[in-house]
Design a protein around this motif. Sequence first.
Motif, PDB file in Angstrom:
ATOM      1  N   GLU A   1      -9.745   4.582   0.761  1.00 26.88           N
ATOM      2  CA  GLU A   1     -10.261   3.215   0.817  1.00 26.88           C
ATOM      3  C   GLU A   1     -11.658   3.185   1.433  1.00 26.88           C
ATOM      4  OE1 GLU A   1      -7.333  -0.351   1.237  1.00 26.88           O
ATOM      5  OE2 GLU A   1      -6.754   1.132   2.733  1.00 26.88           O
ATOM      6  N   GLU A   2     -11.802   3.858   2.563  1.00 29.72           N
ATOM      7  CA  GLU A   2     -13.098   3.874   3.254  1.00 29.72           C
ATOM      8  C   GLU A   2     -14.169   4.590   2.432  1.00 29.72           C
ATOM      9  OE1 GLU A   2     -10.613   3.965   7.431  1.00 29.72           O
ATOM     10  OE2 GLU A   2     -11.466   5.792   6.601  1.00 29.72           O
TER      11      GLU A   2
ATOM     12  N   ARG B   1     -14.452   0.021   9.587  1.00 33.87           N
ATOM     13  CA  ARG B   1     -13.578   1.179   9.833  1.00 33.87           C
ATOM     14  C   ARG B   1     -14.346   2.485   9.610  1.00 33.87           C
ATOM     15  NH1 ARG B   1      -7.768   1.057   9.450  1.00 33.87           N
ATOM     16  NH2 ARG B   1      -8.076   3.159   8.658  1.00 33.87           N
TER      17      ARG B   1
ATOM     18  N   GLU C   1      -8.110  -3.651  12.768  1.00 37.91           N
ATOM     19  CA  GLU C   1      -7.496  -3.872  11.460  1.00 37.91           C
ATOM     20  C   GLU C   1      -6.534  -5.049  11.493  1.00 37.91           C
ATOM     21  OE1 GLU C   1      -6.013  -2.357   7.435  1.00 37.91           O
ATOM     22  OE2 GLU C   1      -7.707  -1.667   8.620  1.00 37.91           O
TER      23      GLU C   1
ATOM     24  N   LEU D   1     -13.370  -2.487   5.663  1.00 33.64           N
ATOM     25  CA  LEU D   1     -13.459  -1.047   5.432  1.00 33.64           C
ATOM     26  C   LEU D   1     -14.791  -0.474   5.893  1.00 33.64           C
ATOM     27  CD1 LEU D   1     -11.746  -0.840   1.941  1.00 33.64           C
ATOM     28  CD2 LEU D   1     -10.852   0.037   4.100  1.00 33.64           C
TER      29      LEU D   1
END
Length: 379
Positions: A22-23, A97, A122, A94
């Motif tokens: 995802e990141e 993060r 989150e 994201l």
Amino acid sequence: MRHLALLTLFSLSLNAAVLDPEELRVAQVETDLPELLTPLAPISDGAIDHHRSAADEQQHTQAMTLSGSRLWRHAVARVQSGDLDDRPLYWNRLLVRREMKQQAAGYQPADWQQQVSIDAFERASRGMSDIRFNKGTDLKILVTGFDPFFLDRHLNQSNPSGLAALALDGQVLHLNGRSAQVEAAMIPVRFEDFDQGLIESLLTPYLEGNKVDMVVTVSMGRSDFDLERFPGLNRSAKAPGNRNIFTGATKEAPLAPRLMDSPLAGPEFVEFSLPVSAMQRAKGPWKINDNHQVATLEKGEFEATGLDELSGQTSVSGSGGGYLSNEISYRSIRLGNLLEAKVPTGHIHTPRIAQYEADTEAAIVAQIRAMLTQAIGSL
């Protein structure tokens, strides 16, 4: 169940030192779709600054919790002021993060300390730390939506259920002299979070002791609205979550989810308790179906008439399918049953969209609002 609230502090990411899929997608968004980051960029930039400047571990976690809450509140405010787009919240979360993991200067916690801060950010950025029923209404309704998903197919994908969560958070609905406050949270499309008890952790404080009057989970589904009557225990969808993790489940060999270190224990099927007839009175472009469709190993696909008919069957697909839409519905109803809650609970599948359709999504959100409003009369 209360111990899950502490255990799932560590459930929202896997490894603080390594970027997950995802990141890693954020770089492509920065190049190809920077407009998805721009609306909330000042907020995410501020969160990254807080990450760099905190003096110690406790301050760092507190700062990131506040930053996550601020990101959530600004996303809600933007949607409720007319910018009907759930995607900036997803991608800015994201982005923060990623930067938290990559920043080596300034604050340098050990991996487990970094993990605590990432998870605190989150949860807060998903509205999970911002559920406050404080408007003195007659009723309280808790709603969840989902992140966008299948992003390797369409990077610009939106999810109308997530947009609905942002649009409805904190809103007060009225029907025939009664009022209901809606509070909302956003759920990740990640099998591992479910396995680590995220749904149980989130919902236990509200189902225990009947502290809300209705719990409605929402996700994107088929051609119309479906109220999913009989969620099933097992996973059977071959599709991955947003971290490209596959469960190995298939329709021929369904698999039970997990709850921490053990398989999730429960009946093969449960039944929802939403006020169907009332919700079907909501006006809008789409039909609102009371969906009884299920699939079992023994009988294949069929329309179930009741739980008695499903006794002794092995679930392949619940009414909500074999993916996380079905699972959030199953887990929430199972949890309510274990807690002996009297809270109407169930799942709405919205009409599906292709990538991003602002007008269609606005109409979907309006019809969900109408469905919840009509439900007030039966609560």
